[in-house]
Design a protein around this motif. Structure first.
Motif, short mmCIF file in Angstrom:
data_model
loop_
_atom_site.label_atom_id
_atom_site.label_comp_id
_atom_site.label_asym_id
_atom_site.label_seq_id
_atom_site.Cartn_x
_atom_site.Cartn_y
_atom_site.Cartn_z
N PRO A 153 -5.74 3.92 0.59
CA PRO A 153 -4.67 5.23 0.77
C PRO A 153 -5.26 6.41 0.75
O PRO A 153 -6.26 6.79 -0.20
N TRP A 154 -4.89 7.40 1.62
CA TRP A 154 -5.56 8.81 1.57
C TRP A 154 -5.23 9.27 0.22
O TRP A 154 -6.23 10.10 -0.37
N GLN A 155 -4.21 9.06 -0.53
CA GLN A 155 -4.16 9.65 -2.06
C GLN A 155 -5.22 9.21 -2.91
O GLN A 155 -5.53 9.89 -3.83
N SER B 266 -5.12 -1.07 -4.47
CA SER B 266 -4.57 -1.33 -3.17
C SER B 266 -5.68 -2.30 -2.69
O SER B 266 -5.35 -3.44 -1.94
N ILE C 260 0.92 -1.28 -0.23
CA ILE C 260 0.09 -0.08 -0.12
C ILE C 260 0.83 1.13 0.09
O ILE C 260 0.61 2.06 -0.72
N GLN C 261 2.13 1.22 0.58
CA GLN C 261 2.74 2.20 1.09
C GLN C 261 3.49 2.72 -0.50
O GLN C 261 3.61 3.80 -0.99
N ALA D 252 0.30 8.71 -7.58
CA ALA D 252 -0.23 9.57 -6.65
C ALA D 252 -0.19 11.12 -7.12
O ALA D 252 -0.95 11.95 -6.86
N LYS E 285 0.98 4.19 -3.08
CA LYS E 285 0.68 5.45 -2.69
C LYS E 285 1.75 6.70 -2.65
O LYS E 285 1.60 7.61 -2.44
#
Lengths: 311, 294
Positions: B137-139, A295, A243-244, A268, A247
């Motif tokens: 994700p916030w994005q 995700s 996920i990291q 992103a 994004k």
């Protein structure tokens, strides 16, 4: 969850308390329960839940900062498919992920194994290694830009073995992404190392002793004892790392701003560029749906795979 | 799972078998070498940051690298306050960090009590929604969120940052993990004694969960202090900038002032370094708690 926390059951036998009918008790309990959650839920709803739901509406509209939304159907998505900069951003995100995930995982696990020993100084280093993770990314990017510059430390070190590329890494389109990946591995390793350290301490010592009695080599002990015992940790680490990676934004934006050219332009940043800078809310949302779906799919697949191995 | 054992030198699994090995001295040497290399790799950027912040600008990039600044330019640490609005940015950031940390701990632990110690219909579905959003994700939803915030007039105010960070699922999640580890018999006994749910939360759960609150408070404070993308999107006016946005604009504006840029970086990291130095245990525990039981 045990049944012992079942509040209404307790209240009903409580002496002195009024014996309300079961339904009224349950309603009261629900109200009290909600009252606990509500202050947080109001914020959570406004900031997270509504935007997530809203995203799926916006992605199907043409919507700019000034003007009303116009329903488009799948037009935004067909436009995405033909959009060169979207393709680049998707490719770069995958490039980043393919290296960032395994490199961080291996570095974190190796470091955790090293720090799970009796060597002197280990206790200090355990916490020190975590520090990059809580350092502001603006400062991280500022320092590493200097380290990566043409006359910087990294090129000087490489120069010792005759590998100095002679250019600043973040200014070179082939070296920019490796530079970003290197910094992110440097930053994230300490965090995941902590997770692995915690995981290592759940491995029963008796298993190692048994393996030794059976004459297992160090590698066999790792492969047959440590690695299987760490599987829940590895599952969690992989999900979080994925996920990291999908994004990733801050670090790339600050280190290279997506360049040179579009060589580090990630998904992103595409969403940020279209939605926040160019006010193309609908189109940006379609890009965001892609990120959202990736995700989610990755998490679900990893969850299912984990379940399957567990059996 | 004993998370506190992480910071102490607890016995490790393979040690006894390793110590009996004839190659043990060799392993130790290799181990120390690996440790030194890893330590150098982690520390080097921080060392560079501090050293360069004390150099004259034209000394930052020299071949070979000058590792000891000569003369030591303490004046960089005065100059930066004159050239930038560092004081204003720090004040804004401190305000946001304190308010957000307070709200996050308060509403997070309150909600966590509901999720952990009470039973009512819809509870588990609701919690599932909280957990599910952690995988988003916030994005992915920052654009619709930006639009909503703009609609209701939060854009370009400090309130946007408070709304954005004070009600995260993370706090609920972390506090719930702590409450789950507190035996239900405790709240049970208090209930029989006639204490209501709010009393149980206030007088029993909260005191027992102080280490959890500390972890959450520190992690939230640091996250807020370090946040970049949130302020980048929502804080447009200079007078509401946070330290990260301010520092970044300073770097853009004075991009040739290499030494001063490092001075600013050191100053932006310093408060976090101090907090971390004093309370590292709670950071580590917070990470281990949310990490393992997730």
């Amino acid at each position: 969850m045990t049944m012992a926390t079942d509040a209404p059951a307790v209240r009903e036998v409580q002496p002195g308390g009024s014996r309300k009918p079961r339904n009224a008790m349950r309603r009261r309990n629900t109200l009290i329960g909600w009252s606990f959650i509500l202050p947080n839920f109001l914020g959570f709803g406004l900031v997270t839940l509504i935007p997530v739901v809203f995203l799926f509406y916006m992605a199907f509209t043409e919507w700019s900062a000034f003007g009303d939304p116009e329903f488009l159907g799948f037009d935004n998505f067909t436009r995405l498919i033909g959009d060169g900069s979207f393709q680049t951003s998707l490719g770069n995100t995958l490039y980043y992920s393919v290296f960032h995930i395994p490199l961080t995982l291996v570095a974190a696990l190796s470091l955790a194994m090293l720090l799970n020993t009796k060597l002197r100084g280990v206790a200090f280093f355990r916490t020190a290694a975590f520090f990059p993770y809580i350092t502001a990314v603006v400062a991280i990017a500022a320092v590493w830009s200097q380290l990566f510059s043409a006359d910087g430390v990294i090129n000087q070190i490489l120069g010792v073995v005759g590998l100095d590329p002679g250019v600043g890494w973040t200014a070179d389109s082939t070296l920019a992404m490796p530079a970003v990946i290197l910094v992110s591995v440097w930053r994230d390793t300490g965090f995941f190392m902590l997770l692995y350290l915690a995981g290592l301490q759940t491995v029963p010592r008796t298993l190692y002793e048994a393996a030794r009695v059976d004459g297992a080599s160090a590698w066999q002990r790792f492969w047959n004892v440590t690695w299987p015992c760490l599987r829940p940790t590895t599952f969690f680490v992989t999900v979080m790392l994925t996920i990291q990676s999908l994004k990733v934004f801050d670090l790339v934006f600050l280190l290279t701003a997506g360049g040179p050219g579009q060589s580090t332009f990630v998904l992103a940043q595409f969403i940020y560029q279209k939605g926040i800078v160019e006010f193309e809310y609908g189109y940006a949302s379609a890009g965001a749906i892609v990120l959202f779906s990736m995700s989610l799919v990755v998490t679900i697949v990893q969850f299912l795979v984990n379940k399957r191995i567990e059996r | 799972m004993t998370t506190s054992s992480l910071t102490s030198s607890s016995p490790s699994g393979s040690r006894t078998s390793l110590e009996r090995s004839p190659l043990y001295p060799l392993y130790r040497v290799i181990g120390y070498m690996a440790l030194i290399i890893a330590a150098a790799a982690v520390m080097l950027p921080f060392a560079w940051m501090i050293i360069s912040s004390l150099k004259m600008n034209n000394q930052v990039f020299t071949v070979p690298v000058q590792w000891i600044p000569d003369p030591v330019q303490w004046s960089n640490y005065i100059e930066i306050w004159q050239k930038s609005d560092m004081f204003l940015w720090t004040r804004n950031t401190l305000f946001l960090s304190v308010v957000i940390t307070f709200l996050q701990c308060l509403t997070g632990s309150f909600a966590a009590y509901g999720f952990s110690k009470m039973r009512f219909p819809g509870r588990d579905t609701l919690f599932l929604m909280y957990v599910a959003t952690i995988a988003v994700p916030w994005q992915a939803y920052m654009v619709p969120q930006f639009q909503i915030f703009t609609e209701i007039g939060l854009n370009n105010t400090l309130w946007a940052m408070i709304a954005l960070q004070a009600f995260g699922a993370f706090g609920v999640f972390l506090m719930r993990q702590y409450f789950e580890s507190i035996p239900p018999e405790l709240s049970e006994a208090a209930r029989v004694d006639g204490l209501n749910e709010y009393g149980i939360y206030r007088r029993i759960m909260l005191p027992l969960a102080i280490p959890g609150i500390a972890s959450l408070a520190l992690l939230t404070f640091v996250n807020t202090w370090n946040d970049f993308l949130g302020p980048l999107i929502y804080l447009r006016d200079r007078d509401i900038w946070t330290i990260q946005i301010g520092l970044n604009s300073f770097i853009d504006q004075y991009n040739a002032e290499h030494a001063l840029i490092m001075t600013g970086s050191v100053l932006s990291v310093l408060p976090i370094a101090l907090i971390f130095g004093f309370a590292q245990r709670y950071f580590v525990e917070g990470v281990a708690t949310t990490g393992l039981k997730g």
